[in-house]
Design a protein around this motif. Structure first.
Motif, PDB file in Angstrom:
ATOM      1  N   ALA A  30      10.084  29.945  30.539  1.00 48.67           N
ATOM      2  CA  ALA A  30      11.494  30.201  30.080  1.00 48.67           C
ATOM      3  C   ALA A  30      11.941  30.074  28.847  1.00 48.67           C
ATOM      4  N   ASP A  31      11.088  29.293  28.105  1.00 44.80           N
ATOM      5  CA  ASP A  31      11.305  29.372  26.646  1.00 44.80           C
ATOM      6  C   ASP A  31      11.003  30.670  25.882  1.00 44.80           C
ATOM      7  N   PHE A  32       9.955  31.506  26.543  1.00 43.07           N
ATOM      8  CA  PHE A  32       9.366  32.819  25.997  1.00 43.07           C
ATOM      9  C   PHE A  32      10.606  33.670  26.331  1.00 43.07           C
ATOM     10  N   ILE A  33      11.134  33.703  27.590  1.00 39.32           N
ATOM     11  CA  ILE A  33      12.379  34.758  27.776  1.00 39.32           C
ATOM     12  C   ILE A  33      13.494  34.240  27.124  1.00 39.32           C
ATOM     13  N   ALA A  34      13.854  33.037  26.623  1.00 39.19           N
ATOM     14  CA  ALA A  34      14.941  32.837  25.745  1.00 39.19           C
ATOM     15  C   ALA A  34      14.767  33.384  24.382  1.00 39.19           C
ATOM     16  N   GLY A  35      13.532  33.206  23.939  1.00 35.32           N
ATOM     17  CA  GLY A  35      13.436  33.644  22.700  1.00 35.32           C
ATOM     18  C   GLY A  35      13.543  35.067  22.603  1.00 35.32           C
ATOM     19  N   ALA A  36      12.794  35.922  23.517  1.00 34.98           N
ATOM     20  CA  ALA A  36      13.019  37.449  23.796  1.00 34.98           C
ATOM     21  C   ALA A  36      14.334  37.845  24.091  1.00 34.98           C
ATOM     22  N   GLY A  37      15.139  36.890  24.882  1.00 34.12           N
ATOM     23  CA  GLY A  37      16.594  37.290  25.046  1.00 34.12           C
ATOM     24  C   GLY A  37      17.334  37.315  23.789  1.00 34.12           C
ATOM     25  N   GLU A  38      17.054  36.545  22.841  1.00 30.16           N
ATOM     26  CA  GLU A  38      18.079  36.432  21.495  1.00 30.16           C
ATOM     27  C   GLU A  38      17.771  37.960  20.756  1.00 30.16           C
ATOM     28  N   ILE A  39      16.527  38.416  20.654  1.00 26.55           N
ATOM     29  CA  ILE A  39      16.237  39.593  20.179  1.00 26.55           C
ATOM     30  C   ILE A  39      16.895  40.676  20.828  1.00 26.55           C
ATOM     31  N   TYR A  40      16.849  40.919  22.216  1.00 22.44           N
ATOM     32  CA  TYR A  40      17.398  41.688  23.031  1.00 22.44           C
ATOM     33  C   TYR A  40      19.012  41.858  22.719  1.00 22.44           C
ATOM     34  N   ALA A  41      19.594  40.790  22.556  1.00 21.60           N
ATOM     35  CA  ALA A  41      20.879  40.728  22.655  1.00 21.60           C
ATOM     36  C   ALA A  41      21.446  41.368  21.218  1.00 21.60           C
ATOM     37  N   GLN A  42      20.548  40.869  20.363  1.00 20.24           N
ATOM     38  CA  GLN A  42      20.830  41.470  18.956  1.00 20.24           C
ATOM     39  C   GLN A  42      20.919  43.115  18.769  1.00 20.24           C
ATOM     40  N   HIS A  43      19.935  43.523  19.521  1.00 18.29           N
ATOM     41  CA  HIS A  43      19.840  44.874  19.484  1.00 18.29           C
ATOM     42  C   HIS A  43      20.450  45.585  20.539  1.00 18.29           C
ATOM     43  N   GLY A  44      21.229  45.081  21.424  1.00 17.35           N
ATOM     44  CA  GLY A  44      21.764  45.778  22.378  1.00 17.35           C
ATOM     45  C   GLY A  44      21.029  46.165  23.608  1.00 17.35           C
ATOM     46  N   TYR A  45      20.072  45.274  23.915  1.00 18.44           N
ATOM     47  CA  TYR A  45      19.224  45.545  24.980  1.00 18.44           C
ATOM     48  C   TYR A  45      19.854  44.353  26.339  1.00 18.44           C
ATOM     49  N   SER A  46      19.306  44.741  27.307  1.00 19.12           N
ATOM     50  CA  SER A  46      19.614  43.628  28.624  1.00 19.12           C
ATOM     51  C   SER A  46      18.158  43.427  28.964  1.00 19.12           C
ATOM     52  N   MET A  47      18.042  42.522  29.829  1.00 19.74           N
ATOM     53  CA  MET A  47      16.694  42.065  30.280  1.00 19.74           C
ATOM     54  C   MET A  47      16.764  42.307  32.026  1.00 19.74           C
ATOM     55  N   SER A  48      15.577  43.210  32.276  1.00 16.91           N
ATOM     56  CA  SER A  48      15.355  43.275  33.827  1.00 16.91           C
ATOM     57  C   SER A  48      14.314  42.646  34.199  1.00 16.91           C
ATOM     58  N   LEU A  49      14.457  41.636  35.140  1.00 20.45           N
ATOM     59  CA  LEU A  49      13.489  40.502  35.509  1.00 20.45           C
ATOM     60  C   LEU A  49      13.526  40.966  37.115  1.00 20.45           C
ATOM     61  N   SER A  50      12.185  41.167  37.774  1.00 24.13           N
ATOM     62  CA  SER A  50      11.896  41.700  38.904  1.00 24.13           C
ATOM     63  C   SER A  50      10.889  40.880  39.678  1.00 24.13           C
ATOM     64  N   LEU A  51      11.059  40.456  40.851  1.00 25.10           N
ATOM     65  CA  LEU A  51      10.083  39.728  41.707  1.00 25.10           C
ATOM     66  C   LEU A  51       9.628  40.505  42.693  1.00 25.10           C
ATOM     67  N   VAL A  52       8.351  40.529  42.753  1.00 19.29           N
ATOM     68  CA  VAL A  52       7.826  41.778  43.845  1.00 19.29           C
ATOM     69  C   VAL A  52       6.666  41.163  44.467  1.00 19.29           C
ATOM     70  N   ARG A  53       6.148  41.735  45.598  1.00 20.81           N
ATOM     71  CA  ARG A  53       5.029  41.376  46.236  1.00 20.81           C
ATOM     72  C   ARG A  53       3.762  41.788  45.608  1.00 20.81           C
ATOM     73  N   ASP A  54       2.787  40.822  45.599  1.00 23.91           N
ATOM     74  CA  ASP A  54       1.624  41.016  44.848  1.00 23.91           C
ATOM     75  C   ASP A  54       1.086  42.413  44.973  1.00 23.91           C
ATOM     76  N   GLU A  55       1.217  42.948  46.041  1.00 18.72           N
ATOM     77  CA  GLU A  55       0.331  44.468  46.308  1.00 18.72           C
ATOM     78  C   GLU A  55       1.525  45.552  45.765  1.00 18.72           C
ATOM     79  N   ASP A  56       2.720  45.108  45.457  1.00 22.15           N
ATOM     80  CA  ASP A  56       3.489  46.180  45.080  1.00 22.15           C
ATOM     81  C   ASP A  56       3.658  46.207  43.463  1.00 22.15           C
ATOM     82  N   GLU A  57       2.865  45.379  42.748  1.00 19.48           N
ATOM     83  CA  GLU A  57       3.302  45.147  41.312  1.00 19.48           C
ATOM     84  C   GLU A  57       3.074  46.534  40.601  1.00 19.48           C
ATOM     85  N   LEU A  58       2.005  47.183  40.842  1.00 19.61           N
ATOM     86  CA  LEU A  58       1.822  48.172  40.101  1.00 19.61           C
ATOM     87  C   LEU A  58       2.786  49.257  40.541  1.00 19.61           C
ATOM     88  N   SER A  59       3.011  49.663  41.730  1.00 23.02           N
ATOM     89  CA  SER A  59       4.025  50.669  41.914  1.00 23.02           C
ATOM     90  C   SER A  59       5.348  50.318  41.463  1.00 23.02           C
TER      91      SER A  59
END
Length: 340
Positions: free
Chosen positions: A79-108
């Motif tokens: 959570a702390d890592f994501i909070a830090g990254a999110g600060e920089i995303y916001a400064q540069h106009g980026y959004s964050m896409s956070l996805s939860l997937v089945r293990d076998e589907d991670e690479l796909s």
């Protein structure tokens, strides 16, 4: 204020203003600063949809988490890592896409977001020593950066990591200098690269002191308070218990402290405890003096820097691989003292 009006005020073309705001290298620094200042002054906010169409970028960074690691979603370090990254995303106009997937589907899932152009880059979390995601992402030709390293991967890739081996070696050596010879290690899951490096640091310190490692004094598992508590109980029940502990996380160290308290032992006097501290915002290691003697490095700062490196990689895809290795610092707290 729209792009046309801002461009008119600056007496610049809309293309130049857009490129200045999006960090294109062909815009000189003086112009970029002038445009950025004017955008702030007039409260200009770019039309994200229009910018996406114009630049071919989604203005989104991807984080994909498999179900088996879904506890990371509520892990305070993550959570702390994501909070830090999110600060920089916001400064540069980026959004964050956070996805939860089945293990076998991670690479796909990685292939899916790359093929659809759903994200402009990806941050990879918790790499294993031979992590297959790195070569897979390199073949997809999408910008990505690994938080950590994968020791057995030969594919070149961008990463940011803490020198885990040196950090724990330094911490273990501190305990050895205090006279401790039976030092327990409560590590993270050693299939993860960082945990193996921390174990290597512990073993290196023992070897330099001429002490043979004892498997009865080493545990690895989830870096949680309950696991730290359980592992401590097991080692204290042995015929020759440790006089000191090295914990791979301040969260595990809390479990160690609870186990000591239950037995009437005073941390720092009867048994010493040293840990790795990610400087978690919601779990500060004391105010004036550290509660735990710790080797520490801010995971929120790492999140910020990972985001900066990846955004730079997206803006300048022809530049070289980006890598950074940070050192952790030793801070002496109340949890360590001379061997009784």
């Amino acid at each position: 204020m729209n792009l046309r009006e801002l461009s008119k005020r600056l007496n610049l073309s809309q293309t130049t203003v857009s490129r200045a705001l999006n960090g294109y290298p062909e815009v000189n620094e003086e112009t970029r600063k002038r445009v950025t200042a004017a955008a702030a002054e007039f409260n200009y906010r770019p039309n994200i949809r229009a910018r996406t169409l114009a630049t071919g970028r989604s203005m989104s960074i991807g984080h994909i988490i498999p179900f088996s690691k879904q506890n990371e979603m509520v892990n305070i370090v993550f959570a702390d890592f994501i909070a830090g990254a999110g600060e920089i995303y916001a400064q540069h106009g980026y959004s964050m896409s956070l996805s939860l997937v089945r293990d076998e589907d991670e690479l796909s899932a990685y292939r899916g977001v790359a093929d659809k152009g759903a994200v402009d880059g990806i941050i990879v979390h918790s790499p294993a020593r031979d992590d297959p995601r790195i070569a897979f992402l390199a073949d997809l030709d999408i910008p990505f950066l690994v938080h950590g390293r994968a020791s057995e991967v030969t594919t070149p890739y961008s990463w940011l990591d803490v020198n885990n081996k040196r950090a724990i070696e330094t911490g273990t050596r501190h305990l050895l200098d205090l006279g401790h010879r039976r030092i327990g290690l409560i590590n993270g899951e050693e299939r993860m690269d960082f945990a193996q490096r921390r174990r290597d640091g512990y073993l290196a310190a023992l070897s330099a002191a001429g002490i043979a490692p004892d498997s009865a004094l080493m545990r690895s598992g989830e870096m949680s308070e309950p696991y730290g508590h359980l592992a401590t109980q097991e080692m204290l029940d042995s015929a020759t218990p440790p006089t000191a502990f090295v914990a791979s996380s301040i969260v595990s160290a809390l479990g160690i402290r609870r186990a000591l308290h239950e037995r009437g032992l005073v941390m720092g006097r009867d048994i010493s405890v040293l840990c790795f501290d990610d400087e978690i915002s919601y779990l500060p290691n004391g105010k004036t003096r550290p509660v735990f003697t710790a080797v520490h490095s801010s995971v929120r700062a790492a999140g910020r820097r990972c985001a900066e490196l990846l955004i730079d990689q997206i803006a300048h895809p022809d530049h070289k691989i980006r890598t950074e290795l940070w050192d952790a610092e030793l801070a002496i707290g109340a949890s360590t003292g001379p061997c009784p």
